[in-house]
Design a protein around this motif. Structure first.
Motif, mmCIF file in Angstrom:
data_model
loop_
_atom_site.group_PDB
_atom_site.id
_atom_site.type_symbol
_atom_site.label_atom_id
_atom_site.label_comp_id
_atom_site.label_asym_id
_atom_site.label_seq_id
_atom_site.Cartn_x
_atom_site.Cartn_y
_atom_site.Cartn_z
ATOM 1 N N MET A 332 0.832 -1.190 0.000
ATOM 2 C CA MET A 332 0.000 0.000 0.000
ATOM 3 C C MET A 332 0.878 1.256 0.000
ATOM 4 O O MET A 332 2.054 1.207 0.362
ATOM 5 C CB MET A 332 -0.913 -0.004 1.228
ATOM 6 C CG MET A 332 -1.787 -1.256 1.331
ATOM 7 S SD MET A 332 -2.681 -1.376 2.903
ATOM 8 C CE MET A 332 -3.785 0.035 2.781
ATOM 9 N N ILE A 333 0.288 2.368 -0.399
ATOM 10 C CA ILE A 333 1.001 3.649 -0.435
ATOM 11 C C ILE A 333 0.252 4.651 0.453
ATOM 12 O O ILE A 333 -0.945 4.903 0.239
ATOM 13 C CB ILE A 333 1.108 4.191 -1.874
ATOM 14 C CG1 ILE A 333 1.855 3.197 -2.767
ATOM 15 C CG2 ILE A 333 1.799 5.550 -1.873
ATOM 16 C CD1 ILE A 333 3.301 2.957 -2.409
ATOM 17 N N THR A 334 0.953 5.216 1.420
ATOM 18 C CA THR A 334 0.318 6.109 2.390
ATOM 19 C C THR A 334 -0.366 7.289 1.735
ATOM 20 O O THR A 334 -1.475 7.685 2.114
ATOM 21 C CB THR A 334 1.362 6.625 3.398
ATOM 22 O OG1 THR A 334 2.026 5.514 3.991
ATOM 23 C CG2 THR A 334 0.718 7.476 4.469
ATOM 24 N N GLU A 335 0.307 7.891 0.746
ATOM 25 C CA GLU A 335 -0.246 9.082 0.089
ATOM 26 C C GLU A 335 -1.535 8.770 -0.661
ATOM 27 O O GLU A 335 -2.291 9.677 -1.014
ATOM 28 C CB GLU A 335 0.788 9.665 -0.878
ATOM 29 C CG GLU A 335 1.937 10.386 -0.204
ATOM 30 C CD GLU A 335 2.961 9.448 0.433
ATOM 31 O OE1 GLU A 335 3.726 9.908 1.287
ATOM 32 O OE2 GLU A 335 2.984 8.245 0.082
ATOM 33 N N TYR A 336 -1.802 7.507 -0.898
ATOM 34 C CA TYR A 336 -3.040 7.070 -1.568
ATOM 35 C C TYR A 336 -3.683 5.995 -0.703
ATOM 36 O O TYR A 336 -3.914 4.871 -1.124
ATOM 37 C CB TYR A 336 -2.718 6.561 -2.979
ATOM 38 C CG TYR A 336 -1.958 7.571 -3.799
ATOM 39 C CD1 TYR A 336 -2.614 8.681 -4.341
ATOM 40 C CD2 TYR A 336 -0.580 7.455 -3.979
ATOM 41 C CE1 TYR A 336 -1.907 9.632 -5.058
ATOM 42 C CE2 TYR A 336 0.127 8.411 -4.701
ATOM 43 C CZ TYR A 336 -0.546 9.495 -5.240
ATOM 44 O OH TYR A 336 0.152 10.441 -5.948
ATOM 45 N N PHE A 337 -3.958 6.404 0.539
ATOM 46 C CA PHE A 337 -4.418 5.457 1.554
ATOM 47 C C PHE A 337 -5.765 4.840 1.183
ATOM 48 O O PHE A 337 -5.937 3.618 1.219
ATOM 49 C CB PHE A 337 -4.513 6.171 2.906
ATOM 50 C CG PHE A 337 -4.619 5.237 4.079
ATOM 51 C CD1 PHE A 337 -3.494 4.609 4.578
ATOM 52 C CD2 PHE A 337 -5.851 4.992 4.676
ATOM 53 C CE1 PHE A 337 -3.590 3.741 5.672
ATOM 54 C CE2 PHE A 337 -5.956 4.135 5.758
ATOM 55 C CZ PHE A 337 -4.823 3.509 6.265
#
Length: 493
Positions: A332-337
Motif C-alpha cells: 500500500m502507499i500512504t499518500e493514496y491510503f
C-alpha cells in the motif's frame, strides 16, 4: 319407420359425441406438448432475487460486485449512516420489495468514554450483537434470502507495519476485522510490538499447551515485527502478505517528530532540529542517545528485513526490492491510503464496512517540522534505499489500480462517502484529546454516537492489542479450567 328413425338419431348423436370427445383430447395433448417446449416465465418482481452487475477480477474470472459481510455471505444492499438514520446506498437494481425501509433502532444511550470496551467481558469475547449498528446489514441473514457467494473473505494475513506510514490505522482495521470474526492473533509477549530484530516465534505471547497443540497456527499477525519470512510462514499458514510505504521525505520527518529525536539528542529547541540532524545524519545516527536508531536511516527497508550493514550497497537493495515484490501480495502507499484500501478490499474479498476507519496517531503541530527543498535533497541522499523502495512500489501500485478496472473510481467514491458519514456520526468534531504523549491528537466520541459500533472505530492499536490480549487470557483461563475439571473428573472416577 318411427323405430328406425329413432335408432338412426341415437347412433348419430353417439357418433357426434365421440367425435367431440376425440377433438378435446387431441387439443389437450397438443397444449401439453407446447407447454413442455415453452421457456420458463420471468420471475415476478416480488420474488427475493437480487440483480447485480459484475466486473472481471484480477485473475480474469467474473467476480460479483456484491461485497461480503463478516461471515462471508454476500451483501447486495448496503446502508449508509446519515444524520443518525440508515439509508440505502446501493444504486444497483434489486427485486426485493421495501428493503430500504428495513431500518434499525439507533437509540444507544451509552457514555462517551473511550476505554470501557476493554473492561467489557462480553465485548472482549466478541459476543455482542453488532449487525444492527453497522453501516451495512446482511439481507441474506436479516431477510432469510437465498444468495450465492462470489468469493470467500481471506482471514490469514500478515501485515508488516512500517513506522509512521499510517500503519497504526491499518493495524486497527485488521484487528477490528479479526476480533469480530474471533480470529487468533499472534501477539507480542510485552506491550504492543515485537522486538527490533528479525521476527521469531519466540517473541509471541504463548497459549496454554493444550490449546496450542490443537491450534498450531495463528490467523493474523499485525503488530510491529521485522520481516523474516521463514518464521512468519511457520506462524501464519498460507497468509496474504501486506505492508505499506510512505514518501521517505515525509516519513523521516514524521519519525523524527513523533519519537522526539530532538529531545533525546539534546538538539536546540529554538532552531529547526530536523535540519540540524540532516546536516550531519551519521553523527546522530551513531549517537548513544539515538534510542530509535533503526528508524533514523532507511527505516522502511529495515522494517522489511533488510540489514542496515548493506544500506550503502545499491545492488543489494535492488535485489531486496525484487524479493519483496515477489513475496508480498499488496504494498500500500500512504499518500493514496483510500485507494490502497480499495485494492486491499478486492484482494481480500472484504466488504466496505471491513475497511472503514477513523485515522489514528495524528501528530499535533508542535511535533512537526518545516522541510525546505535543500532538506528534501539531503533526505534523498541519506535515505537513498527507502527512495528506491518507495519509487518501485509507487509504480507497481498504479499498475494494480489499472488492473482493477473501470469500477475503481466508483468504488473509491462510495467508500469515501461511507467514511465521511462514519466520521460525522461517530466523532465529536468540536472536541479532541491532545493530552497524550508525543503530541498525538485522539478523536472523541460524538455524544449521539451509535454505541459499541462507534467505540470500535476509535480504539487505537495499543488499546486493541490490550483488548486482544485480555481476550486471549480469557480463553487461556477457560482452557485451563476445562483441563482441570477434566483431570478432577477422571481422578474422581
Amino acid at each position: 319407420m318411427d323405430k328406425r328413425f329413432a335408432l338412426l338419431s341415437l347412433f348419430g348423436f353417439i357418433a357426434v359425441y365421440f367425435l367431440f370427445a376425440t377433438c378435446r383430447v387431441s387439443e389437450q395433448i397438443l397444449q401439453g406438448s407446447l407447454a413442455a417446449k415453452k421457456p420458463p416465465q420471468p420471475i415476478s418482481k416480488t420474488s427475493h432475487v437480487f440483480i447485480t452487475n459484475s466486473r472481471p477480477s484480477l485473475s480474469g474470472s467474473n467476480q460479483d460486485t456484491k461485497t461480503h459481510s463478516r461471515n462471508g455471505t454476500p451483501i447486495s444492499l448496503r446502508t449508509e449512516i446519515y444524520n443518525g438514520t440508515h439509508q440505502t446506498d446501493d444504486k444497483r437494481s434489486h427485486a426485493t420489495t421495501n428493503l430500504s425501509s428495513q431500518s434499525h433502532d439507533n437509540g444507544w444511550n451509552g457514555d462517551d468514554g473511550r476505554y470501557d470496551l476493554i473492561n467489557n467481558d462480553a465485548y472482549n469475547k466478541g459476543d455482542y450483537f453488532r449487525e444492527q449498528h453497522s453501516l451495512d446489514f446482511n439481507p441474506a441473514v436479516d431477510l432469510q434470502l437465498n444468495t450465492t457467494v462470489a468469493c470467500k473473505p481471506i482471514t490469514s494475513i500478515v501485515f508488516i507495519k512500517t513506522h509512521k506510514t499510517g500503519s497504526s490505522t491499518m493495524e486497527s482495521i485488521f484487528q477490528r476485522f479479526g476480533h469480530h470474526k474471533n480470529l487468533l492473533f499472534a501477539l507480542p509477549k510485552v506491550k504492543q510490538k515485537f522486538e527490533y530484530r528479525p521476527f521469531s516465534r519466540k517473541f509471541i505471547k504463548p497459549w496454554p499447551a493444550k490449546f496450542a497443540k490443537s491450534h498450531p497456527y495463528y490467523d493474523m499477525l499485525v503488530n510491529h515485527a521485522v520481516y523474516y519470512r521463514p518464521e512468519l510462514e511457520a506462524t501464519v499458514l498460507n497468509a496474504t502478505y501486506v505492508t505499506i510505504l510512505r514518501n521517505p521525505v515525509s516519513q523521516l520527518e514524521s519519525v523524527f517528530g513523533y519519537y522526539e529525536f530532538a529531545e533525546d539528542m539534546k538538539l536546540p529547541e529554538d532552531q529547526n532540529a530536523f535540519e540540524i540532524f540532516l546536516n550531519n545524519p551519521w553523527h546522530y545516527y551513531t549517537s548513544k542517545n539515538n534510542y530509535m536508531k533503526p528508524q533514523s536511516w532507511n527505516g522502511q527497508l529495515f522494517d522489511l528485513g533488510f540489514d542496515a550493514k548493506s544500506f550503502n550497497d545499491t545492488n543489494a537493495i535492488r535485489a531486496k526490492i525484487d524479493v519483496i515484490d515477489k513475496e508480498f501480495d499488496l504494498v500500500m502507499i500512504t499518500e493514496y491510503f483510500d485507494e490502497s484500501l480499495i485494492l486491499l478490499k478486492k484482494r481480500l474479498c472484504w466488504s466496505f464496512d471491513d475497511i472503514l476507519y477513523i485515522s489514528k496517531g495524528i501528530r499535533s503541530q508542535s511535533h512537526r517540522y518545516n522541510i525546505s527543498d535543500e532538506m528534501k535533497n539531503k533526505i534523498h541522499r541519506w535515505n537513498a534505499g527507502d527512495v528506491l523502495l518507495y519509487n518501485h512500489f509507487n509504480e507497481t501500485f498504479w499498475r494494480k489500480v489499472k488492473e482493477y478496472g473501470s469500477a475503481f473510481q466508483a468504488d473509491l467514491e462510495k467508500f469515501r462517502r461511507l467514511k465521511m458519514k462514519l466520521f460525522d456520526n461517530c466523532v465529536n468534531a468540536d472536541k479532541t484529546d491532545n493530552s497524550t504523549s508525543r503530541g498525538i491528537t485522539i478523536y472523541m466520541l460524538n455524544p449521539n454516537h451509535l454505541g459499541n459500533y462507534c467505540k470500535d472505530f476509535l480504539l487505537i492499536d495499543i488499546e486493541y492489542t490490550r483488548l486482544l490480549k485480555r481476550k486471549m487470557d480469557i480463553i487461556s483461563t477457560e482452557t485451563k479450567t476445562k483441563t482441570l475439571n477434566t483431570t478432577i473428573a477422571t481422578t474422581t472416577n
